[in-house]
Scaffold this active site. Structure first.
Site, PDB file in Angstrom:
ATOM      1  N   ASP A   9       0.859  -1.190   0.000  1.00 23.19           N
ATOM      2  CA  ASP A   9       0.000   0.000   0.000  1.00 23.19           C
ATOM      3  C   ASP A   9       0.895   1.240   0.000  1.00 23.19           C
ATOM      4  O   ASP A   9       2.104   1.143   0.227  1.00 23.19           O
ATOM      5  CB  ASP A   9      -0.911   0.009   1.249  1.00 23.19           C
ATOM      6  CG  ASP A   9      -1.803   1.245   1.317  1.00 23.19           C
ATOM      7  OD1 ASP A   9      -2.437   1.583   0.295  1.00 23.19           O
ATOM      8  OD2 ASP A   9      -1.864   1.892   2.374  1.00 23.19           O
ATOM      9  N   SER A  10       0.280   2.395  -0.204  1.00 22.76           N
ATOM     10  CA  SER A  10       1.019   3.659  -0.120  1.00 22.76           C
ATOM     11  C   SER A  10       1.394   3.987   1.326  1.00 22.76           C
ATOM     12  O   SER A  10       2.139   4.932   1.559  1.00 22.76           O
ATOM     13  CB  SER A  10       0.149   4.777  -0.670  1.00 22.76           C
ATOM     14  OG  SER A  10      -0.985   4.941   0.161  1.00 22.76           O
ATOM     15  N   CYS A  72      -4.309  -1.286  -2.197  1.00 24.44           N
ATOM     16  CA  CYS A  72      -4.416   0.156  -2.383  1.00 24.44           C
ATOM     17  C   CYS A  72      -5.276   0.357  -3.624  1.00 24.44           C
ATOM     18  O   CYS A  72      -4.944  -0.169  -4.696  1.00 24.44           O
ATOM     19  CB  CYS A  72      -3.027   0.738  -2.595  1.00 24.44           C
ATOM     20  SG  CYS A  72      -3.006   2.488  -3.023  1.00 24.44           S
ATOM     21  N   GLU A 151      -2.635   8.587   8.251  1.00 17.94           N
ATOM     22  CA  GLU A 151      -1.171   8.425   8.320  1.00 17.94           C
ATOM     23  C   GLU A 151      -0.597   9.095   9.565  1.00 17.94           C
ATOM     24  O   GLU A 151       0.481   8.745  10.023  1.00 17.94           O
ATOM     25  CB  GLU A 151      -0.503   8.967   7.049  1.00 17.94           C
ATOM     26  CG  GLU A 151      -0.713   8.096   5.814  1.00 17.94           C
ATOM     27  CD  GLU A 151      -0.027   6.731   5.880  1.00 17.94           C
ATOM     28  OE1 GLU A 151       1.013   6.595   6.553  1.00 17.94           O
ATOM     29  OE2 GLU A 151      -0.546   5.774   5.259  1.00 17.94           O
ATOM     30  N   CYS A 183     -10.977   3.328  -0.492  1.00 15.67           N
ATOM     31  CA  CYS A 183      -9.576   3.602  -0.161  1.00 15.67           C
ATOM     32  C   CYS A 183      -9.304   2.776   1.080  1.00 15.67           C
ATOM     33  O   CYS A 183     -10.093   2.808   2.032  1.00 15.67           O
ATOM     34  CB  CYS A 183      -9.375   5.085   0.123  1.00 15.67           C
ATOM     35  SG  CYS A 183      -7.733   5.459   0.812  1.00 15.67           S
ATOM     36  N   HIS A 185      -7.384   3.080   3.421  1.00 18.01           N
ATOM     37  CA  HIS A 185      -7.184   3.840   4.671  1.00 18.01           C
ATOM     38  C   HIS A 185      -8.508   4.100   5.403  1.00 18.01           C
ATOM     39  O   HIS A 185      -8.519   4.325   6.613  1.00 18.01           O
ATOM     40  CB  HIS A 185      -6.555   5.207   4.384  1.00 18.01           C
ATOM     41  CG  HIS A 185      -5.079   5.175   4.118  1.00 18.01           C
ATOM     42  ND1 HIS A 185      -4.552   4.646   2.962  1.00 18.01           N
ATOM     43  CD2 HIS A 185      -4.028   5.618   4.857  1.00 18.01           C
ATOM     44  CE1 HIS A 185      -3.223   4.779   3.003  1.00 18.01           C
ATOM     45  NE2 HIS A 185      -2.888   5.368   4.136  1.00 18.01           N
TER      46      HIS A 185
HETATM   47  N1  DGL Z   1      -4.780   3.422   0.568  1.00 20.78           N
HETATM   48  C1  DGL Z   1      -4.735   3.865  -0.769  1.00 20.78           C
HETATM   49  C2  DGL Z   1      -6.009   3.579  -1.509  1.00 20.78           C
HETATM   50  O1  DGL Z   1      -6.637   2.603  -1.202  1.00 20.78           O
HETATM   51  C3  DGL Z   1      -4.118   5.145  -1.165  1.00 20.78           C
HETATM   52  C4  DGL Z   1      -4.186   6.317  -0.307  1.00 20.78           C
HETATM   53  C5  DGL Z   1      -3.238   7.358  -0.810  1.00 20.78           C
HETATM   54  O2  DGL Z   1      -2.034   7.124  -0.714  1.00 20.78           O
HETATM   55  O3  DGL Z   1      -3.686   8.401  -1.306  1.00 20.78           O
HETATM   56  O4  DGL Z   1      -6.367   4.259  -2.418  1.00 20.78           O
END
Ligand code: DGL
Ligand code: CA
Length: 268
Positions: A9-10, A72, A151, A183, A185
């Site tokens: 993931d990011s 992600c 984050e 997302c 997150h």
């Molecule tokens: N968690 C990621 C997603 O599902 C990316 C969030 C990001 O880095 O902008 O899109």
């Protein structure tokens, strides 16, 4: 040596998928990479996200994983097809599983999607939902302010609640019965998001269905782990390992034992 499930993931978002993989497949070892030095991916061009994803996959492939999970949505939209062609092990994204879970949940066929700018602009959820059912109405909204909160490990403060509420302004009065957290997150913010959307809207995370797909693919390939040893997972990040570990601890508990190892992205 047991082959692992590689998850990327990011940043910390993919931990929401990792947790579900660990729950559904407790014998499997997970190797996780969070690109916390370059998060967020959402506002970046799809070309750049594709390059970053490829770089991370090159790093993870050294561990000889049996499957790669791109946990992600932004990277799935930008790079899933490319990565699947590049490597010869199965590569699983989070968008189709999320779309499937939402279609299972909806009664009215009116589905909302929230995600990063990259994911929403790609139209990948609308395409995935319409591929499954042409009768679905899709309403989408980018929420770029949410990933930075996660984050920073800020899931419940007043500031977070008001940012979540403002971000959902365009969505909260829409006639939807299901909202895809597009997302990885966002499940960290499940509680404030639920408060804004109200009890009549089901919140869908891709995590369950992505873990189920991983389980199905490993079963079909005869690659499920055997034996009774508890796996020791490995964690890598490209940014601050203290922040990563604290968020990972709060989300995964005992599943993260060792300090995450930092891989500077230039080294990847
Ligand atoms: N968690 C990621 C997603 O599902 C990316 C969030 C990001 O880095 O902008 O899109
Ligand atoms: Ca392939």
């Amino acid at each position: 040596m047991q082959q692992a499930i590689a998850i990327l993931d990011s940043g910390v978002g993919g931990l929401t998928v990792a947790k579900e993989v660990m729950r559904q497949l407790p014998r499997e070892k997970v190797i996780y990479f969070g690109d916390t030095a370059r998060t967020p991916y959402g506002p970046r061009s799809s070309e750049e996200v594709k390059q970053f994803t490829e770089q991370i996959v090159d790093f993870l492939i050294q561990f000889d994983p049996k499957v790669i999970v791109i946990a992600c949505n932004t990277a799935t939209a930008a790079a899933l097809d490319h990565i699947s062609q590049k490597v010869d092990i199965p590569v699983i994204g989070v968008i189709h599983p999320g779309a499937r879970a939402a279609i299972t949940a909806t009664k009215t066929g009116n589905i909302g999607v929230i995600g990063t700018i990259g994911t929403i602009n790609s139209g990948a959820y609308t395409a995935a939902l319409k591929q499954l059912s042409p009768y679905i109405n899709v309403m989408s909204q980018a929420c770029p302010a949410l990933v930075p909160l996660v984050e920073q490990g800020d899931f419940r403060s007043e500031h977070t609640r008001s940012t979540v509420s403002e971000s959902l302004n365009g969505m909260k009065d829409k006639p939807i019965d299901t909202l895809i957290l597009g997302c990885t997150h966002y499940p960290f913010l499940m509680e404030p998001i639920g408060q804004v959307m109200g009890p009549h809207v089901k919140l869908i995370s891709s995590a369950d269905e992505t873990a189920r797909e991983t389980s199905t693919i490993l079963y079909d390939k005869g690659k499920l782990a055997i034996g009774d040893e508890t796996p020791v997972h490995q964690f890598f990040c490209s940014g601050d390992p203290v922040m990563f570990q604290s968020i990972a601890r709060s989300w995964l508990g005992e599943q993260i034992r060792n300090t995450p190892v930092v891989w500077h992205v230039s080294k990847l």
